[in-house]
Design an enzyme around this catalytic site. Structure first.
Site, short mmCIF file in Angstrom:
data_model
loop_
_atom_site.label_atom_id
_atom_site.label_comp_id
_atom_site.label_asym_id
_atom_site.label_seq_id
_atom_site.Cartn_x
_atom_site.Cartn_y
_atom_site.Cartn_z
N ARG A 1 2.67 1.14 10.57
CA ARG A 1 1.86 1.52 8.99
C ARG A 1 3.16 1.43 8.25
O ARG A 1 4.04 2.14 7.98
CB ARG A 1 1.48 3.01 9.16
CG ARG A 1 0.70 3.26 8.13
CD ARG A 1 0.02 4.59 8.10
NE ARG A 1 -0.78 4.63 9.09
CZ ARG A 1 -2.12 4.57 9.16
NH1 ARG A 1 -2.66 3.90 8.16
NH2 ARG A 1 -3.09 4.61 10.25
N ARG B 1 0.85 -1.22 0.17
CA ARG B 1 0.01 0.08 -0.08
C ARG B 1 0.83 1.17 -0.01
O ARG B 1 1.80 1.36 0.64
CB ARG B 1 -0.90 0.29 0.97
CG ARG B 1 -1.83 -1.22 1.33
CD ARG B 1 -2.93 -1.14 2.33
NE ARG B 1 -3.93 -2.24 2.42
CZ ARG B 1 -4.57 -2.45 3.18
NH1 ARG B 1 -4.72 -1.71 4.27
NH2 ARG B 1 -5.51 -3.75 3.21
N ARG C 1 1.13 -6.18 12.79
CA ARG C 1 0.36 -5.30 13.62
C ARG C 1 0.17 -6.77 15.06
O ARG C 1 0.26 -6.03 16.23
CB ARG C 1 -0.92 -4.88 13.42
CG ARG C 1 -0.62 -3.75 12.51
CD ARG C 1 -1.87 -2.91 12.34
NE ARG C 1 -1.68 -1.71 11.61
CZ ARG C 1 -2.45 -0.70 11.66
NH1 ARG C 1 -3.44 -0.54 12.17
NH2 ARG C 1 -2.12 0.38 10.92
N SER D 1 -10.27 -5.72 9.98
CA SER D 1 -11.58 -5.11 9.70
C SER D 1 -12.19 -6.05 8.84
O SER D 1 -11.58 -6.89 8.02
CB SER D 1 -11.57 -4.15 8.50
OG SER D 1 -10.82 -2.80 9.34
N GLU E 1 -6.32 -0.72 15.40
CA GLU E 1 -7.07 -1.49 14.49
C GLU E 1 -5.99 -2.68 14.15
O GLU E 1 -4.83 -2.29 14.00
CB GLU E 1 -7.50 -0.64 13.36
CG GLU E 1 -8.14 -1.85 12.19
CD GLU E 1 -8.09 -1.20 10.93
OE1 GLU E 1 -7.93 -1.98 10.09
OE2 GLU E 1 -8.06 0.15 10.78
#
Length: 431
Positions: free
Chosen positions: A277, A262, A391, A352, A349
């Site tokens: 990130r 990403r 994560r 999801s 987070e």
């Protein structure tokens, strides 16, 4: 992708649903394109009928020696042929414009999704586990003595730039163990089918799951035109693209561990420290393809699959229902799992889990044939992280940190680490 018939039937409801996402009304623009397209198609059909009648009359005029009528009719046939070609071209242009507009519009939120603009308006559904109390100030993952030798951001920057990391030694092995544990759990306990897919895909695959055309800047494209996947949702969901499957084939439940890529466009300055990130990361992704009647229950089931991983790792977490303004474009409803990070003293987070209804299936033309026959119907698709491996590594390291600089590892990982239970302050896996 949206059903144009539903928009025609109730444009006000369509606009109201988009307004919950903070979008302005768009149904009038959609219907204007649709009306223009349909008008051109109707005009072309009318011209075709006129051409056919004139074609039949040409021979009769020739036979009775009416040369003037013959020439008039022959010219009319030629004119109608040109008119039909022009109208068809215009209708196709209107159709392409309509298709592109519909592709750019996000999914409509489910009725039970709360109103709101951002993460501050999300609703907590439940919590599991109690954050550990430390008798010292806990450190973030990249500051832990046990981790420093195995997590090298400088070497990664030399190779690739910012937001990359090189893992080695004990840290790399724990990262690998986490991915293996997640896959084994999903396959053996949750009934998912382990799948290996490419990480390079064509435009069509990205369009199918909604990354294109609107969000291309969030991903990387090669000079040969392939896209690096931002998530295995892209490949796993597109396994049914352009298919009509039998109802007995459903449900299909996939899981894959892949590298993801990403650009993190729009995240400048956010989470720049550590590996929270990254531009390249590993994720275990779940995708379900189901009958429409099963999608609501499947969303709850998939959420529990992700929660089970956190519970087995003994990591405190909370489950959030995202508000309309904070959901991804393809989702009708999203549950976010947020894991407790003691180094940041907050929940972050880690997964999801979203139900998309028929939004992606329409984009991919993915359908099923109902039992007993009948017209093929669009499938429902769902996706969810099960979990983001990096994560999860951060959470394991921070929650397991000890005052002497070592890290105590979750019991469920011990078999994957040859019985070793800790990372010493010196960065070695030990019993």
């Amino acid at each position: 992708m949206h059903d144009i018939r539903a928009i025609r039937d109730n444009p006000d409801a369509f606009d109201a649903a988009l307004a919950r996402r903070g979008m302005s009304s768009v149904s009038s623009q959609i219907l204007a394109l649709d009306d223009a397209r349909r008008a051109k198609i109707h005009a072309a059909e009318t011209a075709k009928a006129q051409q056919n009648r004139a074609s039949k009359e040409v021979g009769a005029a020739k036979g009775r020696g009416d040369e003037a009528e013959f020439e008039r009719l022959r010219a009319l046939v030629a004119d109608k042929k040109a008119e039909i070609a022009r109208l068809n071209d215009e209708a196709q242009a209107e159709d392409r414009a309509l298709h592109q507009l519909l592709l750019s519009i996000p999914n409509l939120p489910h009725d039970d999704v709360p109103a709101g603009e951002d993460e501050d308006d999300n609703v907590e559904l439940r919590r599991n586990g109690t954050p550990r109390r430390f008798n010292y100030t806990p450190k973030e993952h990249y500051d832990l003595p046990a981790v420093k030798n195995g997590m090298d951001f400088e070497a990664a920057a030399k190779l690739s730039g910012a937001r990359f990391v090189v893992l080695s030694g004990a840290v790399a092995r724990v990262h690998r163990a986490l991915a293996q544990f997640m896959l084994d759990t999903h396959v053996e306990e949750h009934g998912l089918t382990e799948t290996m897919t490419p990480v390079l895909v064509r435009d069509e695959a990205m369009i199918g799951t909604g990354q294109l055309p609107k969000f291309g800047e969030d991903s990387y494209q090669t000079t040969t035109g392939w896209w690096l996947i931002p998530t295995a949702e892209v490949t796993l969901t597109n396994l049914v693209a352009d298919c009509i499957v039998e109802q007995s084939y459903l449900p299909r439940r996939y899981v894959a561990d892949t590298q993801c890529f990403r650009s993190e466009a729009g995240s400048a300055g956010r989470d720049t420290a550590g590996m929270l990130r990254q531009h390249q990361f590993e994720k275990v992704e779940m995708v379900s393809v189901v009958h429409p009647d099963e999608s609501e229950a499947e969303h709850q089931r998939m959420t529990r699959c992700a929660e089970a991983i956190l519970e087995k790792l003994e990591l405190p977490y909370r489950t959030m229902l995202l508000c309309a303004g904070d959901m991804g474009a393809g989702a009708r409803r999203t549950h976010d799992l947020e894991v407790w990070l003691p180094g940041q003293d907050r929940y972050r987070e880690i997964s999801s889990v979203s139900t998309c209804g028929d939004y992606q299936a329409r984009r991919m033309n993915a359908r099923f044939r109902p039992e007993g026959g009948g017209k093929p119907e669009f499938l429902h698709t769902l996706n969810g992280s099960g979990l983001a491996v990096g994560r999860t590594l951060i959470a394991v390291l921070e929650n397991g940190q000890e005052e002497d600089g070592s890290v105590t590892l979750p019991e469920v990982l011990h078999p994957y680490l040859g019985g070793r239970t800790r990372i010493s302050a010196e960065g070695e896996l030990v019993r």
